[in-house]
Design a protein around this motif. Structure first.
Motif, PDB file in Angstrom:
ATOM      1  N   UNK A 138       0.816  -1.221   0.000  1.00 36.39           N
ATOM      2  CA  UNK A 138       0.000   0.000   0.000  1.00 36.39           C
ATOM      3  C   UNK A 138       0.844   1.263   0.000  1.00 36.39           C
ATOM      4  N   UNK A 139       1.888   1.250  -0.819  1.00 35.87           N
ATOM      5  CA  UNK A 139       2.736   2.437  -0.926  1.00 35.87           C
ATOM      6  C   UNK A 139       3.500   2.400  -2.245  1.00 35.87           C
ATOM      7  N   UNK A 140       3.083   3.249  -3.192  1.00 35.19           N
ATOM      8  CA  UNK A 140       3.817   3.311  -4.462  1.00 35.19           C
ATOM      9  C   UNK A 140       5.190   3.934  -4.251  1.00 35.19           C
ATOM     10  N   UNK A 141       5.324   4.815  -3.244  1.00 32.66           N
ATOM     11  CA  UNK A 141       6.621   5.429  -2.956  1.00 32.66           C
ATOM     12  C   UNK A 141       7.648   4.366  -2.582  1.00 32.66           C
ATOM     13  N   UNK A 142       7.223   3.391  -1.774  1.00 33.75           N
ATOM     14  CA  UNK A 142       8.110   2.304  -1.377  1.00 33.75           C
ATOM     15  C   UNK A 142       8.541   1.486  -2.585  1.00 33.75           C
ATOM     16  N   UNK A 143       7.581   1.101  -3.408  1.00 30.67           N
ATOM     17  CA  UNK A 143       7.874   0.243  -4.557  1.00 30.67           C
ATOM     18  C   UNK A 143       8.753   0.967  -5.574  1.00 30.67           C
ATOM     19  N   UNK A 144       8.446   2.235  -5.869  1.00 32.33           N
ATOM     20  CA  UNK A 144       9.257   2.954  -6.855  1.00 32.33           C
ATOM     21  C   UNK A 144      10.670   3.227  -6.338  1.00 32.33           C
ATOM     22  N   UNK A 145      10.813   3.428  -5.036  1.00 34.13           N
ATOM     23  CA  UNK A 145      12.154   3.598  -4.470  1.00 34.13           C
ATOM     24  C   UNK A 145      12.967   2.312  -4.587  1.00 34.13           C
ATOM     25  N   UNK A 146      12.315   1.176  -4.359  1.00 34.89           N
ATOM     26  CA  UNK A 146      12.973  -0.119  -4.532  1.00 34.89           C
ATOM     27  C   UNK A 146      13.384  -0.302  -5.987  1.00 34.89           C
ATOM     28  N   UNK A 147      12.516   0.077  -6.915  1.00 35.26           N
ATOM     29  CA  UNK A 147      12.823  -0.068  -8.344  1.00 35.26           C
ATOM     30  C   UNK A 147      14.020   0.809  -8.726  1.00 35.26           C
ATOM     31  N   UNK A 148      14.088   2.023  -8.191  1.00 33.75           N
ATOM     32  CA  UNK A 148      15.249   2.894  -8.443  1.00 33.75           C
ATOM     33  C   UNK A 148      16.532   2.211  -7.964  1.00 33.75           C
ATOM     34  N   UNK A 149      16.476   1.595  -6.778  1.00 32.90           N
ATOM     35  CA  UNK A 149      17.633   0.877  -6.254  1.00 32.90           C
ATOM     36  C   UNK A 149      18.032  -0.293  -7.132  1.00 32.90           C
ATOM     37  N   UNK A 150      17.046  -1.018  -7.657  1.00 27.06           N
ATOM     38  CA  UNK A 150      17.331  -2.154  -8.526  1.00 27.06           C
ATOM     39  C   UNK A 150      17.962  -1.699  -9.840  1.00 27.06           C
TER      40      UNK A 150
END
Length: 394
Positions: free
Chosen positions: A85-97
């Motif tokens: 329930x957080x797009x900010x969390x998921x997009x931050x993880x994607x940036x890291x990947x």
């Protein structure tokens, strides 16, 4: 004398409370700064862990080969965001990947999927109005207009991106300007990287005795946990210091035209660092009848633009050869959400589709309450899980 003493005594606690209240503001802002620093550390940790686990760019491509199908990447982004329930969390993880070697072309559908998954929160909030039919109809339509808009954006932009690579090309051009060059000197100085690298390097040193790729995988998990922690508590603190102002801005801007609605939705989301919070603030106003669906709609779209700030912030901590690509995927997120708002909202036919879809679905859900719950469970969880499972099998 006694009266004076009594007066002093009675004022003392109030003075102490005032001093504590005054001190609480700076303390919270310092905590927010610390959490932003932790977020940057977490993104760098994920990037380092991914490089370690995958053995470089070629290994990263092999590791995510199953997600090179854009539909699969879309489902992964949607399901992951719906679960946390957080797009900010998921997009931050994607940036890291991406900083660790995940190809940008593979990450783009994941970013688009995150937009779909983030709408589950305000749809859940609308269930709080389920006891009264007309109120629930208004609240549910205000929530699901976000769903329909984001689905439309994917239908338009995913095929366009697959055919032309438009977002990737524009984002790469902008990121090269912002970071200096597509082939950054890995030794070039980056203030944020200099501030965060000692921590991520220390984490790797601690895990150095663990054999590859398990040490890298553990490092990725640590980074993800740090992102969860930092964004969760940063969101809580920002709500405490900013939600009152956000509500005032929301009340002042909604109903003053679509431009004011989009702008205020963007600003409020930047302030509270959560599109879920922004849209969830608007749903009760629609349910109570204070504002209509057409007035809530542009405010919701502004939240889509405002939520991209977190990934952009995360990308600033990356330096070296992949810095340009980390910034590129963050810019893809911003460009995608911004272009979608301008294209869909500026064309009357397209603009009305989410409104009509949300109203019709809300009419059905108001008559059959179980349909609303079934809609949330199946659209955001069951269908993506089934599709991911089938894709991984074949």
């Amino acid at each position: 004398m006694n009266q004076s003493h009594a007066s002093t005594s009675s004022q003392g606690p109030r003075d102490t409370e005032g001093a504590q209240a005054g001190a609480a503001g700076p303390a919270k802002w310092l905590a927010i700064v610390a959490l932003i620093y932790l977020l940057l550390v977490a993104v760098g940790t994920i990037g380092s862990g991914f490089k370690w686990a995958s053995g470089g760019a070629e290994g990263a491509e092999r590791l995510f080969a199953f997600a090179t199908n854009p539909f699969m990447g879309l489902l992964m982004g949607s399901l992951g965001t719906a679960l946390v329930q957080s797009s900010s969390t998921v997009t931050s993880v994607i940036v890291g990947l991406v900083a660790g070697g995940l190809p940008v072309s593979t990450a783009i559908p994941m970013i688009m999927g995150a937009n779909i998954g983030t709408t589950v929160t305000n749809t859940l909030v609308s269930l709080g109005h389920i006891g009264e039919k007309s109120e629930f109809r208004r609240a549910f339509s205000a929530a699901t207009v976000h769903d329909f808009f984001n689905l439309m954006a994917v239908v338009i932009f995913l095929p366009l991106e697959m055919a032309t690579g438009l977002l990737e090309k524009i984002a790469l051009w902008l990121s090269e300007i912002m970071t200096g060059s597509a082939n950054l000197d890995t030794g070039s100085f980056n203030l944020l990287k200099a501030a965060t690298k000692p921590v991520s390097s220390s984490i790797r040193d601690i895990l150095s005795g663990i054999p590859e790729p398990f040490g890298g995988i553990l490092m990725i998990l640590i980074g993800i946990l740090l992102i969860f922690f930092s964004i969760y508590y940063m969101g809580k603190l920002l709500k405490q210091v900013m939600v009152g102002r956000a509500k005032a801005m929301l009340h002042a801007a909604i109903g003053r035209g679509p431009v004011a609605g989009v702008f205020s939705g963007t600003v409020v989301t930047v302030l509270v660092q959560s599109s879920s919070t922004t849209t969830s603030l608007a749903v009760p106003l629609a349910g109570s009848g204070v504002f209509g669906l057409k007035e809530i709609y542009p405010f919701t779209l502004g939240a889509n633009i405002g939520t991209t700030i977190t990934a952009l912030l995360a990308a600033t901590a990356i330096s070296g050869g992949n810095a340009v690509f980390a910034m590129e995927i963050a810019l893809v997120h911003m460009l995608y959400n911004t272009f979608a708002v301008f294209l869909i909202y500026s064309v009357p036919f397209l603009r009305n589709i989410p409104l009509v879809g949300a109203q019709k679905l809300a009419d059905l859900a108001a008559e059959r309450k179980a349909l609303a719950i079934g809609y949330i469970v199946f659209v955001f969880f069951v269908i993506p899980l089934i599709c991911v499972g089938i894709s991984m099998l074949f």
